[in-house]
Write an enzyme that holds these catalytic residues in place. Structure first.
Site, PDB file in Angstrom:
ATOM      1  N   CYS A  31      56.918  79.339  98.780  1.00 33.24           N
ATOM      2  CA  CYS A  31      57.200  78.041  99.383  1.00 33.24           C
ATOM      3  C   CYS A  31      57.280  76.976  98.304  1.00 33.24           C
ATOM      4  CB  CYS A  31      56.117  77.696 100.386  1.00 33.24           C
ATOM      5  SG  CYS A  31      56.183  78.779 101.803  1.00 33.24           S
ATOM      6  N   TYR A 171      59.634  90.189 106.651  1.00 34.31           N
ATOM      7  CA  TYR A 171      58.356  89.671 106.160  1.00 34.31           C
ATOM      8  C   TYR A 171      57.221  90.171 107.047  1.00 34.31           C
ATOM      9  CZ  TYR A 171      55.186  85.831 104.604  1.00 34.31           C
ATOM     10  OH  TYR A 171      54.157  85.070 104.097  1.00 34.31           O
ATOM     11  N   HIS A 174      50.775  88.422 104.537  1.00 32.11           N
ATOM     12  CA  HIS A 174      50.060  87.136 104.547  1.00 32.11           C
ATOM     13  C   HIS A 174      49.431  86.764 105.886  1.00 32.11           C
ATOM     14  CE1 HIS A 174      52.677  85.997 100.862  1.00 32.11           C
ATOM     15  NE2 HIS A 174      51.487  86.390 100.468  1.00 32.11           N
ATOM     16  N   ASP A 267      46.166  86.546  98.256  1.00 32.79           N
ATOM     17  CA  ASP A 267      47.334  86.825  97.412  1.00 32.79           C
ATOM     18  C   ASP A 267      47.427  85.813  96.267  1.00 32.79           C
ATOM     19  OD1 ASP A 267      49.753  87.893  96.537  1.00 32.79           O
ATOM     20  OD2 ASP A 267      50.944  86.760  97.972  1.00 32.79           O
TER      21      ASP A 267
END
Ligand code: ADP
Length: 688
Positions: A31, A171, A174, A267
């Site tokens: 991001c 995806y 996360h 992460d």
């Protein structure tokens, strides 16, 4: 310099399904806080990485349908054909420098409240939205919902192709993605064919993968970003068990495996709490199980680590997000044998705080990030000097070092005067705290680069400047980078009216007095009204030195601003585990000789805490007396031939190290440049 042949392997091409990466450097999706609101800003930032040699450059997470959107975060969007042109601009920017363009399509599933679209969030099961306390629930999808969901996703894959992407991501990582909501037992309480056994929980992921492979028709590569471990032990996915079994089930479906640990806090760990390549134990098994290329991450900044990752067969690509922000030119620098020029990421997560604040990310090491389009700043190039003026920079902290470096790179004659023997200012001080050693890279990168500019930049150590020595120095411009000092009087956010009674006692210290070598006497109260890392870090340092520590803060949690650096939980848990006594929600009312009085912010009343030392971590004041003294007499300045005196960094206003570096850089960029207008940068305007 030619490339060291040992690194040749990093520059081999790698096939990813139907496309070929020109080398092994891979900017994984991350991001930026720019997204659909600042598309030119984002595209220019990514293009810089393509220019710097990354073979694959990916978007951030890109919402593909309004059923899950991240507002108020301005994440990328690809909802319909109207978004395609914007994303086409993005792929064109990346393709212009011969990189492959990857898009990470996302459904945030049950982790987003959808305040903009007002669509009910969807997930495998009824649940309050995850990762927040928003008063919104996601509803369990029925089979019709799932059919629709697959259609939305497939249509978005086709739009990605129309927008020119070479690689499309599914995806599942996360803990913020719909497929992962299904895979992890924690979020999937279904009893139909999409719940229960692992095979059932993986069903949706498999269907989405098959849909994607079918939709791209061999024209784009398909990547799967998968969290092999949630670091929750038996409560979550572990790499030895379900992580491994999912990889086995889907092994050859995607063209590329992008593997990491979940969630984002695990992460993107800061250097304070992890070392380089910390993820290897959780992902290294993947390559042995699949025939497709693998990419993994781990805060890689060392070319040796990158090399060993490939030669030991851990991964096919060097995956980077944060290190590629700090230095978009890592691949090119390795290629040109300029390893010492790499601007190493320090592991502070200031970039993450930008994203979490829903604003364009910043970087402590790279002041040009986010400025590529709006100010035209390039991380490796700078305008030649605009005059023959010489500049005196006073203070070699982050602001002064960056200022002197960038001025020197422009070709100006610069003197950098530092009172202390050691340059680095606050970075040198703070890097000595437990866990902060990598922060010294802010200093070390700059002192090394300045050393290469010895013909134009002269460094004077142990040279405390006074108004008189500055006036005598003969320099035309003076940049005051003298930093700031922590207040001892306790004034900050919670205490504004005046000094805290008793704060003038000799047993009241500040972070500065600790850095100058004063040792607190046990028990020590750390009063943290600053709320970033300092209070918690000093508490940890004192405890490690064997002192009894009580941390008092008016905030509801310790180091509250570190939530946005993904560190807060770890900081507080560690202090608790160490046995530091934590008193939240209390303000410091009074300091006595052997105790402090604290006052509950919700009306709990006062309590007394016995202590021998108090360390005030509240706020800072700029060290700007030099500046004000010089400015008292314009005639004196004119007589000395001085054209300007300006403050930069903490001497202007105490702030983040990133802000000080940026301030020093800005000074250097703007010297002799046409004055910026009232709005000093280009904006991306919504046209109506
Ligand atoms: P910033 O974050 O703005 O760079 P720092 O506090 O990290 O600020 O660094 C300021 C530096 O300025 C310190 O290294 C300090 O020793 C130095 N300094 C302060 N006053 C003077 C002075 N009068 N002459 C030379 N150096 C100074």
């Amino acid at each position: 310099m030619p490339r060291d042949p040992r690194f040749d392997i990093l520059f081999e091409t790698v096939r990813i399904g139907p496309v070929t990466a020109r080398n092994r450097f891979f900017q994984v999706p991350h991001c930026s806080g720019m997204g659909h609101l600042l598309p030119r800003t984002d595209a220019a930032m990514r293009a810089m990485k393509a220019q710097g040699g990354w073979a694959v450059v990916c978007t951030e997470q890109c919402s593909f349908h309004p059923h899950a959107e991240a507002a108020p975060a301005p994440e990328s969007r690809l909802w319909d054909g109207e978004d395609v042109a914007r994303m086409r601009h993005w792929t064109d920017a990346v393709h212009a420098h011969d990189a492959l363009a990857g898009i990470e399509l996302v459904s945030n599933g049950s982790s987003t409240p959808n305040y903009y679209s007002r669509e009910i969030p969807l997930g495998p099961s009824h649940t309050p939205v995850t990762h927040s306390h928003d008063p919104v629930q996601a509803r369990a999808m029925d089979l019709d919902d799932m059919r629709e969901f697959r259609r939305w996703h497939r249509d978005a894959v086709l739009r990605s192709r129309d927008a020119g992407f070479d690689l499309v991501y599914l995806y599942c990582a996360h803990d913020i993605a719909m497929p992962m909501d299904y895979v992890t037992r924690r979020r999937n309480r279904r009893t139909d064919s999409y719940g229960g056994s692992l095979e059932n929980r993986v069903r949706l992921l498999r269907e989405l993968l098959e849909d994607t492979v079918d939709a791209v028709g061999g024209q784009m590569a398909v990547a799967l970003r998968f969290a092999t471990d949630e670091l929750l032990g038996k409560d979550g996915i572990t790499w030895e068990d379900e992580g491994c079994r999912v990889i086995e089930m889907l092994a050859d479906l995607p063209d590329l495996w992008d593997v990491n640990v979940s969630d984002w806090t695990h992460d993107s760990v800061t250097s304070r709490f992890s070392s380089e390549n910390f993820q290897e134990p959780y992902v290294s098994f993947v390559k042995g199980m699949v025939k497709k290329p693998v990419v993994c991450v781990g805060r890689f900044t060392s070319p040796e680590t990158m090399l060993s990752l490939i030669t030991r067969g851990v991964s096919d690509f060097v995956g980077c997000a944060r290190p590629s922000i700090a230095d978009p030119f890592i691949p090119q620098k390795i290629d040109e044998g300029r390893l010492d020029d790499i601007r190493e990421y320090i592991g502070c997560n200031v970039c993450v705080t930008g994203q979490r604040k829903k604003t364009p990310m910043r970087c402590t090491q790279n002041p040009t990030v986010g400025e590529e389009w709006r100010r035209g700043w390039h991380p490796e190039r700078i305008e030649p000097k605009g005059s023959d003026s010489s500049i005196l920079v006073v203070g070699a902290g982050p602001a002064g070092l960056e200022c002197a470096l960038a001025l020197g790179q422009r070709g100006y004659n610069v003197a950098l005067a530092e009172a202390r023997r050691e340059p680095g200012g606050r970075v040198t001080d703070e890097a000595a705290m437990p866990g902060f050693s990598e922060w010294a890279r802010v200093r070390d990168y700059r002192t090394y680069q300045i050393g290469k500019l010895h013909q134009t930049v002269e460094v004077f150590r142990e040279s405390e400047m006074t108004p008189a020595t500055i006036l005598e120095s003969g320099y035309r411009h003076v940049a005051i980078a003298t930093g700031s000092s922590w207040r001892k009087d306790g004034i900050g956010r919670a205490n504004t009216a005046g000094p805290i009674p008793g704060s003038d006692g000799d047993h009241v210290l500040t972070p500065d007095s600790i850095f100058r070598g004063m040792t607190p006497v046990s028990p020590v109260v750390v009063f943290d009204d600053d709320h970033y890392y300092m209070g918690g870090a000093l508490a940890e340092q004192f405890h490690s030195a064997g002192l009894e520590v009580i941390l008092v803060t008016p905030a509801p949690v310790v180091s509250s601003w570190t939530v946005d650096a993904l560190e807060q939980n770890t900081i507080q848990s560690r202090l608790v585990a160490m046995g530091v006594r934590i008193v939240t929600g209390h303000n410091l009312a009074r300091v006595d000789a052997d105790a402090v009085e604290v006052d509950g912010v919700y009306g709990e009343g006062t309590q007394t805490i016995a202590c021998a030392t108090v360390v005030m971590v509240t706020s800072r004041l700029p060290n700007d007396s030099l500046y004000h003294d010089l400015r008292t007499s314009p005639e004196r300045l004119a007589g000395a031939g001085i054209l300007s005196v300006r403050r930069i960094g903490d001497a202007l206003a105490p702030g983040l190290i990133a802000a000080a570096v940026w301030s020093g850089h800005r000074y250097a960029r703007e010297l002799d440049a046409p004055p910026p207008g009232d709005v000093p940068f280009r904006r991306e305007l919504v046209v109506v």
